[in-house]
Each structure stands twice: as structure tokens, then as C-alpha cells.
Write a protein that holds these residues in place. Structure first.
Motif, PDB file in Angstrom:
ATOM      1  N   LEU A 166       0.768  -1.257   0.014  1.00 33.96           N
ATOM      2  CA  LEU A 166      -0.048  -0.063  -0.135  1.00 33.96           C
ATOM      3  C   LEU A 166       0.962   1.157  -0.055  1.00 33.96           C
ATOM      4  O   LEU A 166       0.619   2.204  -0.774  1.00 33.96           O
ATOM      5  CB  LEU A 166      -0.932  -0.185   1.407  1.00 33.96           C
ATOM      6  N   LEU A 167       2.127   1.305   0.886  1.00 32.08           N
ATOM      7  CA  LEU A 167       2.905   2.573   0.829  1.00 32.08           C
ATOM      8  C   LEU A 167       3.539   2.423  -0.492  1.00 32.08           C
ATOM      9  O   LEU A 167       3.894   3.894  -1.109  1.00 32.08           O
ATOM     10  CB  LEU A 167       3.775   2.275   2.052  1.00 32.08           C
ATOM     11  N   HIS A 168       3.737   1.301  -1.222  1.00 29.13           N
ATOM     12  CA  HIS A 168       4.551   1.686  -2.481  1.00 29.13           C
ATOM     13  C   HIS A 168       3.451   2.110  -3.334  1.00 29.13           C
ATOM     14  O   HIS A 168       4.055   3.129  -4.286  1.00 29.13           O
ATOM     15  CB  HIS A 168       5.032   0.179  -2.687  1.00 29.13           C
ATOM     16  N   LEU A 169       2.284   1.571  -3.534  1.00 27.51           N
ATOM     17  CA  LEU A 169       1.349   1.969  -4.322  1.00 27.51           C
ATOM     18  C   LEU A 169       1.049   3.770  -4.283  1.00 27.51           C
ATOM     19  O   LEU A 169       1.162   4.360  -5.122  1.00 27.51           O
ATOM     20  CB  LEU A 169       0.101   1.227  -4.180  1.00 27.51           C
ATOM     21  N   GLY A 170       0.970   3.949  -2.968  1.00 26.50           N
ATOM     22  CA  GLY A 170       0.850   5.555  -2.677  1.00 26.50           C
ATOM     23  C   GLY A 170       1.871   6.344  -3.153  1.00 26.50           C
ATOM     24  O   GLY A 170       1.761   7.127  -3.581  1.00 26.50           O
ATOM     25  N   PHE A 171       3.029   5.796  -3.064  1.00 27.66           N
ATOM     26  CA  PHE A 171       4.235   6.722  -3.635  1.00 27.66           C
ATOM     27  C   PHE A 171       4.279   6.564  -5.142  1.00 27.66           C
ATOM     28  O   PHE A 171       4.391   7.755  -5.431  1.00 27.66           O
ATOM     29  CB  PHE A 171       5.640   5.733  -3.031  1.00 27.66           C
ATOM     30  N   ASN A 172       3.961   5.402  -5.866  1.00 28.22           N
ATOM     31  CA  ASN A 172       3.841   5.579  -7.219  1.00 28.22           C
ATOM     32  C   ASN A 172       2.711   6.344  -7.758  1.00 28.22           C
ATOM     33  O   ASN A 172       2.726   7.376  -8.731  1.00 28.22           O
ATOM     34  CB  ASN A 172       3.808   4.198  -7.690  1.00 28.22           C
ATOM     35  N   LEU A 173       1.657   6.510  -7.133  1.00 27.51           N
ATOM     36  CA  LEU A 173       0.398   7.167  -7.250  1.00 27.51           C
ATOM     37  C   LEU A 173       0.770   8.749  -7.045  1.00 27.51           C
ATOM     38  O   LEU A 173       0.468   9.590  -8.055  1.00 27.51           O
ATOM     39  CB  LEU A 173      -0.609   6.914  -6.317  1.00 27.51           C
ATOM     40  N   ALA A 174       1.520   9.163  -5.877  1.00 25.41           N
ATOM     41  CA  ALA A 174       1.907  10.693  -5.807  1.00 25.41           C
ATOM     42  C   ALA A 174       2.898  10.750  -6.898  1.00 25.41           C
ATOM     43  O   ALA A 174       2.870  12.093  -7.422  1.00 25.41           O
ATOM     44  CB  ALA A 174       2.603  10.675  -4.508  1.00 25.41           C
ATOM     45  N   ALA A 175       3.757   9.888  -7.279  1.00 21.83           N
ATOM     46  CA  ALA A 175       4.822  10.397  -8.296  1.00 21.83           C
ATOM     47  C   ALA A 175       4.039  10.756  -9.669  1.00 21.83           C
ATOM     48  O   ALA A 175       4.579  11.382 -10.314  1.00 21.83           O
ATOM     49  CB  ALA A 175       5.839   9.281  -8.469  1.00 21.83           C
TER      50      ALA A 175
END
Length: 267
Positions: free
Chosen positions: A204-213
């Protein structure tokens, strides 16, 4: 028969080299085969990510002790408070990584990053979204936090396992800009996994990071693309990660290794 401290340290260093090299070599070999069979690099990478999830998930379910390590995590009634701390560190990780990556890109450029963007654009929006929001978070977390990090922790401590896994994670992205942007994230994800011993928070954290990027335009972060901001944010993240590390290192019990039986493939 006891092992001398020097021998033990040399064995630990060898393990830190051998494990990532072997796992990444197999991963890249499978990736090469996938590209040859499918032809489209982005789709092949997405398929590879899902394959990694299945393979690592199967090992974590059927051979639980292979990836279990001591000390076992203690029950944590303070998990909500820990979660807020992680979210704060995640924001700093994103800002620190993006600021340094932007400064590197503006200053010296990045042929590897440009080539990666061109490949994504050529693949189309749907394939890119599948890779960015599904295959990459799940596959990379299965590979790094689900396999490499636990294998390292069977022989070396939290700090060494975190640093080695984070550096290899950044290097696998193939260029200086993405190495700079993903290194803080990788450190955070390793600490979260050490504390929770499950993969879904990391995904979930990785997904959120990619989404923010993907959603935050580079222009909005342009003011941070300078060495002063980059160093300040990296130091701020280092302080946050250091505090998190102390909590994680102090939150484990010296008991026997716990199995992971009964957990899902993505735990």
C-alpha cells in the motif's frame, strides 16, 4: 564450536552480497525470457511482477520457516500510533526522494530515466497503469521485502539488511534519478516490514508513492530541485527513519522464530 567475530562478520558480508546477487540474477533472467516471449517490455515486466508474487507467495505459505527469522515481533497495541509515524516518514521519503531526483535530472540529466519514460509512453496508458499501480508495488514488494530482506535477516541485523535491500532496490531501477527517488522509500518499507512481518502495508505504501509520483507534476516540486532542499529533506527523513528504527529494533521479542503459516500469499 564457536565462530570468531571476524569470521562471523566475513560470513555476514558474503551473505549480504550473495543473496541479492542470486535473487536479482534470477529475476533479470526471468525478465529477459518474459520480454523475448511477450515482446512488449512494460507488459512483460507486469507479467513478471505477478509471477514473482505467485512464486514468493507460495514459498511464504508452504515453506514458512525458510523466510521466518528471529526475533519474533511482539504484540503491538500501539500500531495506530506507529502507522501515523510511518505516514509522516512516507511524506518525507517522497519529498526527499523527489527533490534529489529532480535536482539530478535538471543538473546532469538521466538518459536511463528518459528511456524508461519513452518505453512507458510507447506501451500506452493502460499497460503503464497496470505496471505502476498493480504489478510494480506487488511484485517488487514480494521480491524485496518478501524474499531478499527476510533472507538477509536470517544472518545479519536490521540495519545491514535494510541498507543492502534499499541500495539494491534503488540500483534495480537502472538510473541515478530513480535511485535517488526510491532509496528513502526502500528504507521505510524495510523498517515497516521488520515491524509488521507482513507485506500488505508495504504494498500500500509503495502504491501510494507511485500514485503520488504520477499525479504530482514536476513543476509543483520545482522549488525543491536544489541541493539545499534535497540535503535538508534527506536529513529530515534520516532523522525520522532513525527514530522509526529505534522503535522497530526495540519492539521485537528475543523468543523463537515464529512461522508464517495461515497467512495469505501476499502477507
Amino acid at each position: 564450536m564457536t565462530t570468531s567475530p571476524i569470521t562471523s562478520r566475513l560470513l555476514g558480508i558474503g551473505w549480504c552480497v550473495l543473496v541479492p546477487f542470486a535473487v536479482v540474477a534470477v529475476y533479470l533472467g526471468l525478465g529477459t525470457v518474459a520480454v523475448l516471449l511477450i515482446g512488449e517490455p512494460i507488459v512483460a515486466t507486469a507479467v513478471l511482477g505477478m509471477l514473482v508474487v505467485v512464486l514468493v507467495g507460495s514459498v511464504r505459505i508452504q515453506r514458512t520457516r525458510w523466510l521466518a527469522h528471529a526475533p519474533a515481533p511482539q504484540p503491538r497495541p500501539e500500531i495506530p500510533r506507529f502507522g501515523w509515524t510511518v505516514l509522516g516518514c512516507a511524506v518525507l521519503a517522497f519529498l526527499a526522494g523527489q527533490s534529489l531526483a529532480l535536482w539530478i535530472y535538471v543538473t546532469v540529466g538521466s538518459a536511463g530515466f528518459d528511456a524508461s519514460n519513452q518505453t512507458r509512453h510507447a506501451a500506452g496508458a493502460m499497460a503503464t497503469l497496470l505496471l505502476t499501480l498493480v504489478a510494480a508495488p506487488a511484485g517488487e514488494e514480494a521480491l524485496f521485502r518478501g524474499l531478499i530482506y527476510p533472507l538477509l535477516r536470517k544472518r545479519v541485523g536490521i540495519l545491514a539488511s535494510t541498507l543492502v535491500t534499499a541500495v539494491v532496490f534503488g540500483l534495480l531501477h537502472g538510473n541515478a534519478a530513480q535511485f535517488a527517488s526510491t532509496l528513502p522509500l526502500a528504507v521505510l518499507l524495510d523498517l515497516v516490514y521488520e515491524r509488521t512481518r507482513v507485506l500488505w502495508p508495504c504494498v500500500l505504501l509503495h502504491l501510494g508513492f507511485n500514485l503520488a509520483a504520477a499525479l504530482v507534476p514536476a513543476q509543483a516540486l520545482g522549488a525543491l530541485a536544489n541541493p539545499v532542499s534535497a540535503v535538508f529533506l534527506y536529513l529530515a527523513f534520516a532523522g525520522c527513519a532513525s527514530g522509526l528504527y529505534r522503535r522497530v529494533a526495540g519492539g521485537t521479542a528475543p523468543g523463537a522464530v515464529q512461522g508464517l503459516g495461515g497467512e495469505s500469499a501476499m502477507q
